[in-house]
Each structure stands twice: as C-alpha cells, then as structure tokens.
Design an enzyme around this catalytic site. Sequence first.
Site, short mmCIF file in Angstrom:
data_model
loop_
_atom_site.label_atom_id
_atom_site.label_comp_id
_atom_site.label_asym_id
_atom_site.label_seq_id
_atom_site.Cartn_x
_atom_site.Cartn_y
_atom_site.Cartn_z
N ASP A 102 0.45 -0.84 -0.17
CA ASP A 102 -0.31 0.07 0.13
C ASP A 102 0.62 1.10 0.05
OD1 ASP A 102 -2.63 1.32 2.40
OD2 ASP A 102 -1.61 2.23 -0.06
N ASP A 157 -5.76 5.33 4.47
CA ASP A 157 -4.49 5.78 4.78
C ASP A 157 -3.68 4.70 6.50
OD1 ASP A 157 -5.76 8.03 3.22
OD2 ASP A 157 -3.89 7.01 2.38
N HIS A 178 -4.76 11.55 13.82
CA HIS A 178 -5.53 11.40 13.19
C HIS A 178 -6.85 10.56 13.42
CE1 HIS A 178 -3.03 13.65 10.52
NE2 HIS A 178 -1.98 12.44 10.23
N ASP A 180 3.29 18.16 14.26
CA ASP A 180 3.46 17.78 12.70
C ASP A 180 2.65 17.98 11.89
OD1 ASP A 180 3.03 14.27 12.95
OD2 ASP A 180 1.78 15.56 11.31
N HIS A 217 0.94 17.45 9.33
CA HIS A 217 -0.52 16.71 9.15
C HIS A 217 -1.29 17.13 10.09
CE1 HIS A 217 2.12 13.65 7.11
NE2 HIS A 217 1.12 13.50 6.67
N ASP A 271 7.99 14.89 10.70
CA ASP A 271 7.49 14.76 9.22
C ASP A 271 7.76 16.55 8.75
OD1 ASP A 271 4.11 13.84 9.70
OD2 ASP A 271 4.93 15.54 9.96
N TYR A 316 9.52 10.41 8.83
CA TYR A 316 9.58 8.89 7.81
C TYR A 316 10.82 8.98 7.61
CZ TYR A 316 4.90 9.49 9.79
OH TYR A 316 3.15 8.99 9.83
N1 Q7Y Z 1 -2.78 8.96 -0.50
C1 Q7Y Z 1 -1.45 10.05 -1.12
C2 Q7Y Z 1 -1.27 10.18 0.04
C3 Q7Y Z 1 -1.55 10.17 1.29
N2 Q7Y Z 1 -0.15 10.52 1.88
C4 Q7Y Z 1 -1.12 10.52 3.39
C5 Q7Y Z 1 -0.48 9.54 4.55
C6 Q7Y Z 1 -1.15 9.52 5.63
C7 Q7Y Z 1 0.28 10.24 6.39
C8 Q7Y Z 1 -0.59 10.17 8.06
C9 Q7Y Z 1 0.73 10.28 8.91
O1 Q7Y Z 1 1.67 10.89 8.15
C10 Q7Y Z 1 0.68 10.35 9.87
S1 Q7Y Z 1 1.91 12.09 11.16
ZN ZN Z 2 2.18 13.76 10.26
#
Ligand code: Q7Y
Ligand code: ZN
Length: 641
Positions: free
Chosen positions: A20, A92, A135, A172, A174, A265, A305
């Site tokens: 994935d 995700d 999340h 973070d 996100h 990140d 990451y």
């Molecule tokens: N569908 C296109 C790419 C999606 N990338 C985002 C994946 C979730 C990242 C969540 C994260 O990093 C938690 S801190």
């Molecule tokens: Zn993140």
Amino acid sequence: MGTALIYDEEMTKYKLLWVDPACKFEVPERLTVSHGALVESGLADRCVSVPVREATDAEILLVHSAEYLEAVKTTPSMSLEDLMEFTLQYGDVYFHPNIYHCAKLAIGASLQLVDSVMTGKVRNGMALVRPPGHHSMHSAASGFCIFNNVAIAARYAQQRHGAKRVLIVDWDIHHGQGVQYCFEDDPSVLYFSWHRFEHQKFWPQLKESDFDTVGKEKGAGFNINVPWNKVGMQNSDYLSVFFHILLPVAYEFCPDLVLVSAGFDSAIGDPEGEMRATPDIFAHLTHLLMNLAEGKVCAVLEGGYNLTSLPQSVCQTVHTLLGDPAPCPANLDAPCKSALESLQCVRSVHRTYWSCLRHAADLPTSCSTKHINTAEGADQEPTEESSQEIFWPPPMKRVFPPTRTAVVLPDDVACPDGCKRWSLLEHPDPQLCLSALVDKMVKNEICNGLVLVPDVSVAMICLAQHAVAALNKRLLVVCVGDGMVPIQGTEDGKTLVVHFSRKESEEQRGKHFITVHLTKGCGDASGFIQAVLSLLLPLGYEYDPGLVLLVQKPDSGVCDSMWRQLTGLLQGLAQGHMLVVMQEDERKHIGPTCSSLLGIAAPSLGQLHSLLPEDVEALERLRRRLTPDWKLLQTTVAEEP
Ligand SMILES: NCCCNCCCCCC(=O)CS
Ligand SMILES: [Zn+2]
C-alpha cells in the site's frame, strides 16, 4: 527535576503486511532509529526511564466509541485477508495482528508520561510511540493512527489529575483532525496545529483544516489551524508562527499542562512534509514552550518518516527537555510570502477571541478571495514528490559547560544552591572580574551568570565594550527599568540594545537602540510578556547574539514571575550565554534569578487580561517603525501597492 523517557520495543512489533504506497513509510525502524540515537548520544541515560503500560478500555473510551473499540478488539485474531478487508473501511492506515496491542501501549505510554509530569516525579518528558494518534477519530482509524494518544492524554490529565486547561501543540506536518473534532467545542483544551495544506490539495484535504475553522460554540477561538499552502517552509516560518500566534495566545490561555503532538515529518528530508526546517529548530520550539505550565511539557511522538532527520529532531527535543542550551538559531531568513499570508489570516480570524491579537490586521486581499484560488487550485495535484536528494548539516554537538551558573555576590550573601561563586578576591577590580566571567562564557566553560554590582550603568559600559572588542561577538543588551541607558546601540551592529521603560523616549537612536515603552513598564504582565514574545524574541532570534546581557535597573517594578519568564525565554539565544546584572541592593531577586538561570521553569503569570490600549498602540507603532529593518517582526504580507 528530571526528564522522563518512555519507550518499549514491543511497539516496533507490527508492520505493513501487504502493498500500500500510502502507508509504506510507517515502518518499525522509525522507533528503533529514534531510540537508538537517544542511547548512542547518551541522552537516554540522562532521562528517567518510565515503563509503558496498556491503556484500559475506560481510558480508550475517553475519546473513542465502544463500537469502534469492540471492532478493533477483533483484529488480533484476524487472518491476513480479514485484516485487509477490515482496513478498507478506513483511509491511509493499516491493521496487523499486533497493532491493537501496540496501540494500547502507545496510549499507556502517553498516560504514564502524564502521570510522571503531573505528580511531579519529573519536570517534563517524551514518549516514543507507534502507532501515532492525532488522525484517529471517535469511531475511525486514519493516517496510520488507531487510537488518539494525545486526545486521550488531555482528557486523562483533566479527569485524573485535575488539569483545568490543556494546551496541545501539534507541530507534525499533518493536521490532527481527530484532535480537532474531539475538542472543537471545548474551551478547556486549546488545540494548535500547523500543517501542509496547499489550499486543500494535500491530505487529508479537509476544508475544516483551513485557518477559518476556529472551534464551535463555547470552543470558538480554542482551535487554531495554520495552513502551509506551499512546501519548503523553513525555520523562520516556524519561529514567526510561534512568536506571533502560538506563544501570545498560549500565555493568555495559561495552560496547566502542555501536550506536544511531536511529529517530525515537519523536518527537512521528510517525504510527506517536504519542508526545509532543520532538526535544531525543534530545540527552539521545545524551549519556547518550557516556561508555560511551570514547565509541565509532555511530548508524544506522532509522524516523522525520514530516518535521518527524525532521530536528529528527537535528540534535539530531548536535549532541550533536559535543559541543555539550544544551538544558535543561525542565519534565519524572512518568513516567506505564503507563510506571512497564513500568519495574517490566522491572526485576523482569531483577533475577536484573543486580546493579544486584538490589533491584528484584516485578512489579506488574496485570502478574502481565496475561494476563487481554491477553485482554480482544486484540480491540481499537490506538489510532486521531489526526487532530488536533499542534504543538511548534522546538528552541532550540544556540549554542556562544566559550570552552569556562576554568581558574583557581596560577601555576606550566600551562594544559591547549584551555583558556583565567582569570587571578587581573584579579581580585585570588579570590572576585570566581569570581563573574566564573559571570557569563560565564550570559552563555554560557564553557561550563564548573575552579577551584583554597585552601579549597573558602569558595569554595562564595561561589559559592552569588553564583549564587543575582546570577544568579537554580537551583544544583545536587554535593559529593564526606567532611566538612561548608558550604551549607544552601535551603528556597526555589534550591540543591540532593547530598553523596556515607562518613559517614552523621544530620541530615536537608530536601528540598534530600541525603546519599548509600556505605560506601567514591567508592572503590567500582559503588556510586558506580549512585548517580550512578539517583539523582543523575534528581534533577538534575528540578531542571533553571541552573548546576552540582561540588566535590571533599580526600582524597575518587574515582579519575580515576569523576571523569571524573561530570563528563561532569553536562554534560547546565544547558546544560553547570558549575564544578568543587578544593583547589589536588589537582594530579593537573587534567588528567583538563579533558579531561572539554572533552568528551572518560571511560575505562570496567570490568565492575562487585555493589554492597555495605549500599550497596544505603542507596540504597534514601534513594530511598524522597526519592521523594515527586522524581518521576523512581520505579521502581514506587504499589500500590493
Ligand atoms: N493518498 C495519497 C498519499 C497519502 N499520504 C498521506 C498518508 C497519511 C499520512 C499520515 C501521517 O503521516 C501521520 S503523522
Ligand atoms: Zn504527520
């Protein structure tokens, strides 16, 4: 008071069992390289190791629904096909036979950290956990997250430890939408998040991640979203948001506990974030939070990451939690236009909720038409993942000087615990004694110092000349109290003087001599702390001195808690090399000053009332005058002529 470190290798024992692309970065190595770096650098040994535990059902139900918990409970016994099937209902994220166990440990680690800090066993700490949490929602997993570690920790701190107000800082890259949904109508939890947004083109592509989602009903104003609409944000963009949004609001909110959704990140090299802030910036972000809630700061790992910048950033954070001086914030640029646009939008929509933002400017014209931009932008893909290799220098070694705090006191005054007396006997001439002290600082043999002198003005002149001439270092002089300051801000830029005074000083002595006029001087906590946070700190970080000279003039009217906030916050500069100079009859300030110089968090100032209108005016006038010369003071985009 120590720093807790909570980690258990059990949380590395789950991983993605199928293909994935959206989840490929979330690997066990994130935890092993982070913990390994802490062990390798000797930082782990300096922390108080606290064991993890499993969260109870009741603790999980503080945030999640019983249906969702029951559903997740069925995953350990699932076959691979069933796990893939189960995963499809969420976005995700992936499940694994052991992820439920690890998710309970991640919550348990966070709660163990909260217990250790709230009971005073330690001052602050970090939990290195996997899976992340910010999340996940009431009844759904999302973005690698199963349960919302930090949201549960906030509720737990309130219910178990009686914390009234909890600040969650989510650095973070996100948006922790799960945290936002959990507290959006709750004024007792202030959620701050910056996140890659790109006008809603970046994951999770939520309209409610934009700056104009401020919270609902009683929670209006207690949800702060700072969208990054471009990649490549740098240290100065991050610091500007701390100085001009987060810190002023956080001090007004006056939390009993600070939880950090510490995702890395947002650091350079990360494939998700694609930002350019360097790992050492997390030393400053951490430091700037450590005088809130009397130092009760709990950092919980979220994302991150890049297996090089992640451990570097984790080490920078733990170094600072341990009290080690932060590295110099070298060569900061101006915040970029896009960051300034976001900064201005956030301050504008929050000015009705926070008195410290009362005077913020209107929305920039570009934002008020932002809906048009979004329509244009909606069909574009987010910025393509950059393929070219990115390099950055490894963070500087942060060696702690053998002596933290040296003091020069009258003979009849006892040397405060933890300090080292610097005796005048070896240097009969007080001025020589001061110069020798400065020399030791620059050689990093001493971190900081307190000096009581017969006359602060004489001492200032001597120190300024010595520091600049002999040491070839930029000197920041912060002078608190009325009356003449005997130093000129030198035109060569080698000395910057910032003077906090009750008296408006008519004469403008140029770019390097700044008088901050506050009606009640330092007698008014709100005015003073806001001037420190969104004026003195940006100036100091941009100036990047090699030494800070903090002078308290006689009868300055400054109270201990404010003096300690100022002394604490300024230690983020010059690798903590600060010399505090006071009149020798100011004996009551010796103890409080030394505790701050020793790295003990300052007491809270209490919930701050509105600034005096004349102070707001004076600070805004000063900011307008200075902004052309000092880029970190900017809070608005330059309107198109
Ligand atoms: N569908 C296109 C790419 C999606 N990338 C985002 C994946 C979730 C990242 C969540 C994260 O990093 C938690 S801190
Ligand atoms: Zn993140």
